[in-house]
Design a protein around this motif. Structure first.
Motif, mmCIF file in Angstrom:
data_model
loop_
_atom_site.group_PDB
_atom_site.id
_atom_site.type_symbol
_atom_site.label_atom_id
_atom_site.label_comp_id
_atom_site.label_asym_id
_atom_site.label_seq_id
_atom_site.Cartn_x
_atom_site.Cartn_y
_atom_site.Cartn_z
ATOM 1 N N GLN A 1 0.830 -1.213 0.000
ATOM 2 C CA GLN A 1 0.000 0.000 0.000
ATOM 3 C C GLN A 1 0.864 1.263 0.000
ATOM 4 O OE1 GLN A 1 -3.320 0.225 2.616
ATOM 5 N NE2 GLN A 1 -3.892 -1.958 2.371
ATOM 6 N N TYR A 2 1.989 1.234 0.684
ATOM 7 C CA TYR A 2 2.905 2.383 0.685
ATOM 8 C C TYR A 2 3.423 2.636 -0.719
ATOM 9 C CZ TYR A 2 7.148 5.073 1.488
ATOM 10 O OH TYR A 2 8.118 6.028 1.425
ATOM 11 N N ASP B 1 2.059 1.723 -3.593
ATOM 12 C CA ASP B 1 0.981 2.211 -4.467
ATOM 13 C C ASP B 1 0.709 3.690 -4.207
ATOM 14 O OD1 ASP B 1 -0.979 -0.888 -4.241
ATOM 15 O OD2 ASP B 1 0.737 -0.310 -5.535
ATOM 16 N N ALA B 2 0.682 4.106 -2.925
ATOM 17 C CA ALA B 2 0.414 5.523 -2.589
ATOM 18 C C ALA B 2 1.516 6.412 -3.123
ATOM 19 C CB ALA B 2 0.275 5.670 -1.068
ATOM 20 N N ALA B 3 2.766 5.937 -3.040
ATOM 21 C CA ALA B 3 3.889 6.739 -3.556
ATOM 22 C C ALA B 3 3.777 6.910 -5.056
ATOM 23 C CB ALA B 3 5.215 6.068 -3.172
ATOM 24 N N ASP B 4 3.357 5.805 -5.770
ATOM 25 C CA ASP B 4 3.220 5.883 -7.221
ATOM 26 C C ASP B 4 2.103 6.861 -7.618
ATOM 27 O OD1 ASP B 4 3.906 2.326 -7.753
ATOM 28 O OD2 ASP B 4 5.258 4.054 -7.506
ATOM 29 N N ARG B 5 1.042 6.941 -6.785
ATOM 30 C CA ARG B 5 -0.065 7.836 -7.080
ATOM 31 C C ARG B 5 0.240 9.276 -6.648
ATOM 32 N NH1 ARG B 5 -2.922 3.922 -4.251
ATOM 33 N NH2 ARG B 5 -3.407 5.515 -2.677
ATOM 34 N N GLY B 6 1.238 9.444 -5.823
ATOM 35 C CA GLY B 6 1.548 10.763 -5.287
ATOM 36 C C GLY B 6 0.632 11.175 -4.169
ATOM 37 N N ASP B 7 -0.034 10.146 -3.502
ATOM 38 C CA ASP B 7 -0.948 10.416 -2.408
ATOM 39 C C ASP B 7 -0.157 10.436 -1.112
ATOM 40 O OD1 ASP B 7 -4.191 8.991 -1.422
ATOM 41 O OD2 ASP B 7 -2.922 10.524 -0.485
ATOM 42 N N THR B 8 0.259 11.646 -0.677
ATOM 43 C CA THR B 8 1.137 11.767 0.476
ATOM 44 C C THR B 8 0.477 11.292 1.751
ATOM 45 O OG1 THR B 8 2.149 13.698 -0.571
ATOM 46 C CG2 THR B 8 2.570 13.365 1.777
ATOM 47 N N ALA C 1 -1.965 8.989 2.170
ATOM 48 C CA ALA C 1 -2.047 7.526 2.190
ATOM 49 C C ALA C 1 -0.663 6.908 2.364
ATOM 50 C CB ALA C 1 -2.696 7.027 0.908
ATOM 51 N N GLU C 2 0.336 7.617 1.782
ATOM 52 C CA GLU C 2 1.714 7.111 1.888
ATOM 53 C C GLU C 2 2.161 7.138 3.349
ATOM 54 O OE1 GLU C 2 6.144 8.242 0.129
ATOM 55 O OE2 GLU C 2 4.347 9.213 -0.666
ATOM 56 N N GLU C 3 1.887 8.241 4.082
ATOM 57 C CA GLU C 3 2.291 8.333 5.478
ATOM 58 C C GLU C 3 1.526 7.330 6.353
ATOM 59 O OE1 GLU C 3 3.467 13.090 5.508
ATOM 60 O OE2 GLU C 3 1.657 12.352 6.575
ATOM 61 N N HIS C 4 0.232 7.159 6.032
ATOM 62 C CA HIS C 4 -0.574 6.209 6.807
ATOM 63 C C HIS C 4 -0.022 4.790 6.668
ATOM 64 C CE1 HIS C 4 -4.073 4.384 8.687
ATOM 65 N NE2 HIS C 4 -4.228 3.597 7.600
ATOM 66 N N ALA C 5 0.294 4.388 5.411
ATOM 67 C CA ALA C 5 0.815 3.045 5.171
ATOM 68 C C ALA C 5 2.179 2.873 5.814
ATOM 69 C CB ALA C 5 0.890 2.772 3.668
#
Length: 309
Positions: A10-11, A13-20, A22-26
């Motif tokens: 999930q981390y 995937d969030a990094a690839d989407r640029g969703d900061t 979601a990235e921090e949560h994962a």
């Protein structure tokens, strides 16, 4: 590990989407999974299993009263090895209480020694075990105890102790002692248990039953047949001399009846085997030996001058 793998994916995937967010949560949950795995790995290992219970001493059990043996057996109900030792002590006492079945062949004192020694057979050397087998060979229960231990040690043993080359000196020593201590009749019977044919080693009438003529004839026929097979093997099939071959004599018929037929028709090899294994066995001699009666040994043809090739 499953949690770590899941939050790692999930981390990424969030990094690839640029969703900061979601990235921090994962990343936070991934870190928590790593910490949890580290904490579980550092826990103390389970304690080692308790050591096996101490083994009871067979020699101490001999001095334990019957009631105390019963209590010990109940106390060690979760310890099969110790329960087996207690059961062996019960069997030892029963066998010692029974006494010797034949006090001439196995005197009472020697019987008790054999029972005690074989109930703790681990203490015996291989040779001591074989000698116990030799001394107790006419008693089925004593013999079985010795053979069980010999089988456990994988010791090579013959059908009869007296046929074991390693026991030759022991057999000779016992015969010499018996010659000096026993009455002539008892000595002949004792000698028969050690060095003569298996069917003569333990007369059934020692148990108080007289064999019928039909039983004796059946045993004699079987004895002659087995001895004939042994003679055939020892002489490599060369059983008849020229005269016997010319007359087409049945070599097995020479085993019984009048020994003069064997003298006349048997090969030197055949006669040498018969001479070296106790001499010719007529039915009269067999019957006397099996019934414990005396027999005139001067009538036994031993073929001492025959020499095998």
């Amino acid at each position: 590990m499953q949690r770590m793998n899941r939050w790692e994916r999930q981390y990424t995937d969030a990094a690839d989407r640029g969703d900061t967010s979601a990235e921090e949560h994962a990343l936070g949950l991934f870190t928590a999974a790593v910490d949890d795995l580290t904490e579980r790995s550092s826990r103390l290992a389970p304690p080692p299993p308790p050591p096996p219970p101490p083994r009871l001493d067979p020699h101490d059990l001999r001095n334990t009263s019957g009631d105390d043996l019963e209590r010990l057996w109940a106390q060690h109900q979760s310890e099969p090895d110790n329960q087996l030792l207690i059961e062996k002590e019960w069997a030892r006492r029963d066998l010692a209480r029974r006494g010797s079945a034949d006090e001439v062949i196995i005197p009472p004192a020697r019987h008790l020694q054999l029972v005690n020694a074989l109930s703790a057979a681990d203490d015996l050397t291989d040779m001591e075990l074989k000698e116990a087998w030799l001394d107790g060979h006419t008693d089925p229960e004593i013999r079985q105890l010795a053979e069980d231990e010999m089988d456990r040690r994988m010791l090579t043993r013959t059908e009869h102790p007296g046929d074991d080359p390693s026991l030759c000196e022991a057999v000779d020593a016992r015969l010499e002692h018996a010659w000096a201590k026993m009455r002539p009749h008892d000595y002949r019977r004792y000698e028969a248990t050690l060095v003569t044919d298996p069917r003569l080693r333990m007369p059934e009438n020692a148990a108080g039953r007289r064999l019928t003529n039909r039983e004796l004839e059946g045993e004699y026929a079987e004895y002659c047949y087995e001895r004939y097979l042994a003679a055939e093997a020892a002489s490599q099939g060369h059983l008849l001399n020229r005269r016997g071959q010319a007359l087409k004599v049945d070599p097995s018929s020479l085993m019984s009846g009048n020994a003069k037929r064997m003298e006349a028709y048997a090969s030197d090899e055949f006669k040498a085997f018969i001479g070296s294994t106790g001499g010719h066995m007529s039915f009269a001699r067999f019957k006397a030996a099996r019934s414990g009666r005396d027999y005139d040994t001067s009538r036994v043809e031993r073929f001492a001058d025959a020499v095998s090739a």
